[in-house]
Design a protein around this motif. Structure first.
Motif, PDB file in Angstrom:
ATOM      1  N   ASN A 150      43.735   3.904 -16.849  1.00  0.00           N
ATOM      2  CA  ASN A 150      42.790   4.236 -18.157  1.00  0.00           C
ATOM      3  C   ASN A 150      41.709   5.100 -18.302  1.00  0.00           C
ATOM      4  O   ASN A 150      41.578   5.754 -19.123  1.00  0.00           O
ATOM      5  N   LEU A 151      41.055   5.764 -16.990  1.00  0.00           N
ATOM      6  CA  LEU A 151      40.071   6.672 -17.013  1.00  0.00           C
ATOM      7  C   LEU A 151      40.911   8.032 -17.474  1.00  0.00           C
ATOM      8  O   LEU A 151      40.437   8.756 -18.272  1.00  0.00           O
ATOM      9  N   ILE A 152      42.010   8.203 -16.727  1.00  0.00           N
ATOM     10  CA  ILE A 152      42.864   9.508 -17.134  1.00  0.00           C
ATOM     11  C   ILE A 152      43.324   9.456 -18.443  1.00  0.00           C
ATOM     12  O   ILE A 152      43.532  10.353 -19.082  1.00  0.00           O
ATOM     13  N   CYS A 153      43.711   8.330 -18.977  1.00  0.00           N
ATOM     14  CA  CYS A 153      44.375   8.353 -20.316  1.00  0.00           C
ATOM     15  C   CYS A 153      43.158   8.624 -21.248  1.00  0.00           C
ATOM     16  O   CYS A 153      43.507   9.341 -22.154  1.00  0.00           O
ATOM     17  N   GLN A 154      42.090   7.985 -21.120  1.00  0.00           N
ATOM     18  CA  GLN A 154      40.885   8.169 -21.926  1.00  0.00           C
ATOM     19  C   GLN A 154      40.492   9.617 -22.108  1.00  0.00           C
ATOM     20  O   GLN A 154      40.173  10.220 -22.939  1.00  0.00           O
ATOM     21  N   THR A 155      40.464  10.081 -20.778  1.00  0.00           N
ATOM     22  CA  THR A 155      40.074  11.656 -20.865  1.00  0.00           C
ATOM     23  C   THR A 155      41.068  12.521 -21.442  1.00  0.00           C
ATOM     24  O   THR A 155      40.669  13.448 -22.108  1.00  0.00           O
ATOM     25  N   ALA A 156      42.286  12.316 -21.407  1.00  0.00           N
ATOM     26  CA  ALA A 156      43.464  12.974 -21.923  1.00  0.00           C
ATOM     27  C   ALA A 156      43.367  12.911 -23.681  1.00  0.00           C
ATOM     28  O   ALA A 156      43.442  13.919 -24.163  1.00  0.00           O
ATOM     29  N   THR A 157      43.212  11.733 -23.888  1.00  0.00           N
ATOM     30  CA  THR A 157      42.881  11.676 -25.380  1.00  0.00           C
ATOM     31  C   THR A 157      41.918  12.427 -26.106  1.00  0.00           C
ATOM     32  O   THR A 157      41.696  12.851 -26.943  1.00  0.00           O
ATOM     33  N   ALA A 158      40.645  12.206 -25.156  1.00  0.00           N
ATOM     34  CA  ALA A 158      39.383  12.684 -25.594  1.00  0.00           C
ATOM     35  C   ALA A 158      39.448  14.314 -25.347  1.00  0.00           C
ATOM     36  O   ALA A 158      38.780  15.186 -26.383  1.00  0.00           O
ATOM     37  N   HIS A 159      40.126  14.980 -24.634  1.00  0.00           N
ATOM     38  CA  HIS A 159      39.804  16.395 -24.179  1.00  0.00           C
ATOM     39  C   HIS A 159      41.406  17.255 -25.024  1.00  0.00           C
ATOM     40  O   HIS A 159      41.205  18.392 -25.227  1.00  0.00           O
ATOM     41  N   CYS A 160      42.231  16.467 -25.156  1.00  0.00           N
ATOM     42  CA  CYS A 160      43.419  17.107 -25.641  1.00  0.00           C
ATOM     43  C   CYS A 160      43.647  16.839 -27.177  1.00  0.00           C
ATOM     44  O   CYS A 160      44.048  15.708 -27.463  1.00  0.00           O
ATOM     45  N   GLN A 161      43.464  17.760 -28.026  1.00  0.00           N
ATOM     46  CA  GLN A 161      43.749  17.477 -29.448  1.00  0.00           C
ATOM     47  C   GLN A 161      45.209  17.777 -29.624  1.00  0.00           C
ATOM     48  O   GLN A 161      45.733  16.799 -30.651  1.00  0.00           O
ATOM     49  N   ASP A 162      46.071  18.573 -29.055  1.00  0.00           N
ATOM     50  CA  ASP A 162      47.200  18.792 -29.281  1.00  0.00           C
ATOM     51  C   ASP A 162      47.928  17.853 -28.403  1.00  0.00           C
ATOM     52  O   ASP A 162      48.206  17.907 -27.245  1.00  0.00           O
ATOM     53  N   LYS A 163      48.751  16.784 -28.989  1.00  0.00           N
ATOM     54  CA  LYS A 163      49.513  15.705 -28.503  1.00  0.00           C
ATOM     55  C   LYS A 163      51.020  16.087 -28.286  1.00  0.00           C
ATOM     56  O   LYS A 163      51.851  15.015 -28.317  1.00  0.00           O
ATOM     57  N   GLY A 164      51.270  17.236 -28.005  1.00  0.00           N
ATOM     58  CA  GLY A 164      52.654  17.776 -27.957  1.00  0.00           C
ATOM     59  C   GLY A 164      53.256  17.354 -26.479  1.00  0.00           C
ATOM     60  O   GLY A 164      53.965  16.061 -26.471  1.00  0.00           O
ATOM     61  N   ASN A 165      53.462  18.280 -25.627  1.00  0.00           N
ATOM     62  CA  ASN A 165      54.022  17.834 -24.161  1.00  0.00           C
ATOM     63  C   ASN A 165      53.104  17.731 -23.107  1.00  0.00           C
ATOM     64  O   ASN A 165      52.222  18.485 -22.645  1.00  0.00           O
ATOM     65  N   ALA A 166      53.023  16.619 -22.425  1.00  0.00           N
ATOM     66  CA  ALA A 166      52.543  16.293 -20.974  1.00  0.00           C
ATOM     67  C   ALA A 166      53.162  16.473 -19.829  1.00  0.00           C
ATOM     68  O   ALA A 166      54.432  15.916 -20.309  1.00  0.00           O
ATOM     69  N   ALA A 167      52.679  16.500 -18.716  1.00  0.00           N
ATOM     70  CA  ALA A 167      53.545  16.571 -17.498  1.00  0.00           C
ATOM     71  C   ALA A 167      52.619  15.889 -16.496  1.00  0.00           C
ATOM     72  O   ALA A 167      51.477  16.221 -16.169  1.00  0.00           O
ATOM     73  N   VAL A 168      53.197  14.966 -15.757  1.00  0.00           N
ATOM     74  CA  VAL A 168      52.500  14.276 -14.554  1.00  0.00           C
ATOM     75  C   VAL A 168      53.242  14.953 -13.380  1.00  0.00           C
ATOM     76  O   VAL A 168      54.463  14.622 -13.240  1.00  0.00           O
ATOM     77  N   LEU A 169      52.361  15.484 -12.595  1.00  0.00           N
ATOM     78  CA  LEU A 169      52.962  16.256 -11.394  1.00  0.00           C
ATOM     79  C   LEU A 169      52.700  15.417 -10.182  1.00  0.00           C
ATOM     80  O   LEU A 169      51.574  14.767  -9.908  1.00  0.00           O
ATOM     81  N   GLY A 170      53.884  15.366  -9.358  1.00  0.00           N
ATOM     82  CA  GLY A 170      53.624  14.362  -8.223  1.00  0.00           C
ATOM     83  C   GLY A 170      53.575  12.974  -8.792  1.00  0.00           C
ATOM     84  O   GLY A 170      52.928  12.042  -8.446  1.00  0.00           O
ATOM     85  N   ALA A 171      54.393  12.727  -9.687  1.00  0.00           N
ATOM     86  CA  ALA A 171      54.428  11.392 -10.515  1.00  0.00           C
ATOM     87  C   ALA A 171      54.581  10.110  -9.726  1.00  0.00           C
ATOM     88  O   ALA A 171      54.147   9.023 -10.241  1.00  0.00           O
TER      89      ALA A 171
END
Ligand code: SAM
Length: 476
Positions: A150-171
């Motif tokens: 939840n913490l990471i998803c909230q941070t991602a939506t708050a800091h990333c205006q561009d919702k194009g391509n995301a990558a989780v490394l070492g997924a």
């Protein structure tokens, strides 16, 4: 979005199961929809995955034999536990063999020559057996992990205006990837563990996974698939030190429990910088990573991070120290230990203002004909704790010559002739000779390597194991 790792050419999707580079012809397998982008050669690296399942089988069999030998007198509580261990291993082996089967099928249909270093990069990816507790942690509602997702998803939506391509490394088991994918148009799960990604894809597409969790006294666990379909996800087996994404294409990169285990945090950060769009975001939740030089300083402290990352072209938007308990199994097994880790949680932005930082030299120089790379000077990295030795278990008969390269406590099996070759190669790296000079002495010594094979070896030592640095010759 994706390109050929070796020459940066465009890929053509060659049905049913290969990506082929339109420029250099290099092939990258796609196994049950998991794309394998590994250097130096993805096809010849595949048999190493099959050796993993053979090793797991041998390990389980050895444990089972010694448990049987130790069997206590008649029926006792300990005898019950021995039986539980043995039936757990047997059930997991059946489960894991099915996970690896598509790789075996692929190798059978695409025979290739496996050898040398091509197979070894896989050692930093986790085996199928090793991944099982991650599936429990990621998908079975473990409270500590849910909080991090939840913490990471909230941070991602708050800091990333561009919702194009995301990558989780070492997924890993891809629980975080699945959650992040809800917020982005397209998401990529990248991991060297091909069996891990095969399991994750199967699960996300709707098939439950059932296995026994040895960390919780071999209890049976059934991991249920998510109830709603995920947004667009692509699963990619790759080394995070050499990502198959074209430069400047990702809006967000996430690393969770990875930055502290990569072979070289600086090269890794440069690779993330390369693939991010201008102003792209990097979110990290990992144990603190080590200072490379001087290694005596141990791990970075939080306050030192802004300085470190500014030099690499990032600005810190947010950072904090957190605590995380990995694999908290207390709800299913009261007798497991829980240990708290200190974690560095930070959000970085690729900075437009710091864009003048020099472009790192491309990986393609090791795989395409070019003169410049030969002027580079190799130097052994201080403090990487590298050594060779022969492993001869005391209770076992020696079968052939097994040499191991020990890099900071991690063991990489190498054929005997490769161990000797590496030893003489390291002896020639005096911090002054160029690659041309080293190669020419090698040839005088009668070492039978082509120029292309030599550069592949240098690539592996530099990029995959971070055992050597490469410097520009002064005055060139
Ligand atoms: C400590 S686990 C963390 C997994 C996941 N992030 C989680 O916490 O559930 C590290 C993961 O990174 C992968 N890994 C390690 N080194 C890697 C590399 N060089 N390239 C790609 N994946 C790597 C392993 O296979 C494993 O799945």
């Amino acid at each position: 979005m994706l390109y050929c790792l070796a020459c940066h050419g465009d890929l053509t999707d060659s049905p049913p199961d290969l990506w082929v580079c339109a420029d250099c012809g290099k092939q990258y397998p796609s196994i049950n929809g998991v794309d394998v982008f590994i250097l130096p050669d993805a096809l010849s690296a595949l048999p190493a995955y099959l050796r993993e399942i053979d090793d797991t089988k041998a390990e389980f069999s050895a444990i089972s034999t010694s448990l049987t030998a130790a069997e206590t007198t008649g029926a006792s509580a300990l005898a019950t536990r021995i039986a539980r261990n043995q039936s757990g291993m047997s059930a997991n082996l059946t489960f894991l063999e099915a996970v690896y089967q598509p790789i075996a099928d692929f190798v059978q249909n695409h025979p290739c020559d496996a050898g040398g270093f091509a197979a070894n990069p896989l050692k930093s990816g986790y085996t199928g057996d090793h991944m099982l507790p991650y599936f429990y942690q990621d998908w079975c509602g473990v409270a500590d992990y849910e909080a991090v997702k939840n913490l990471i998803c909230q941070t991602a939506t708050a800091h990333c205006q561009d919702k194009g391509n995301a990558a989780v490394l070492g997924a890993g088991a891809c629980g975080l990837l699945y959650s992040v994918a809800n917020h982005f148009q397209k998401s990529y799960g990248v991991d060297l563990s091909l069996p891990g990604l095969l399991m994750a894809k199967t699960l996300i597409e709707g098939t439950p996974l059932s296995f026994q969790l040895k960390e919780a006294d071999w209890q049976e666990v059934t991991v249920a698939p998510p109830t709603s379909a995920a947004n667009d996800i692509q699963f990619i087996t790759a080394d995070v030190m050499a990502l198959p994404f074209k430069s400047g294409t990702l809006s967000l990169v996430i690393t969770q429990y990875l930055l502290d285990i990569v072979s070289n945090a600086e090269l890794f950060s440069q690779e993330i910088y390369r693939v991010l769009k201008p102003s792209g975001v990097w979110i990290n939740f990992s144990k603190p990573f080590s200072v490379q030089e001087p290694a005596e300083l141990g791990r970075y402290r939080l306050a030192e991070l802004p300085d470190y990352f500014n030099k690499l072209g990032f600005v810190v938007e947010d950072m904090s120290c957190q605590r995380f308990t990995p694999f908290n199994l207390a709800t299913i097994d009261a007798e497991t230990d829980n240990v708290d880790d200190v974690v560095h949680f930070f959000t970085l932005r690729k900075s437009a203002a710091l864009m003048q930082i020099p472009e790192p030299k491309p990986i393609s120089r090791f795989f395409t004909k070019n003169a410049a790379v030969w002027h580079e000077i190799p130097r052994i990295v201080e403090g990487r704790g590298v050594g060779f030795f022969q492993k001869r278990p005391l209770n076992d008969q020696l079968q052939g010559e097994l040499w191991w390269l020990n890099v900071m406590g991690k063991f990489i099996a190498v054929p005997a002739e490769m161990a000797l070759l590496l030893e003489s190669l390291f002896a020639l790296m005096d911090g002054e000779r160029t690659l041309t000079a080293v190669f020419s002495i090698f040839q005088d010594q009668g070492v039978a390597l082509t120029e292309a094979q030599f550069l592949i070896l240098i690539y592996c030592l530099n990029r995959q194991y971070a055992l050597i640095d490469l410097h520009e010759a002064v005055g060139l």
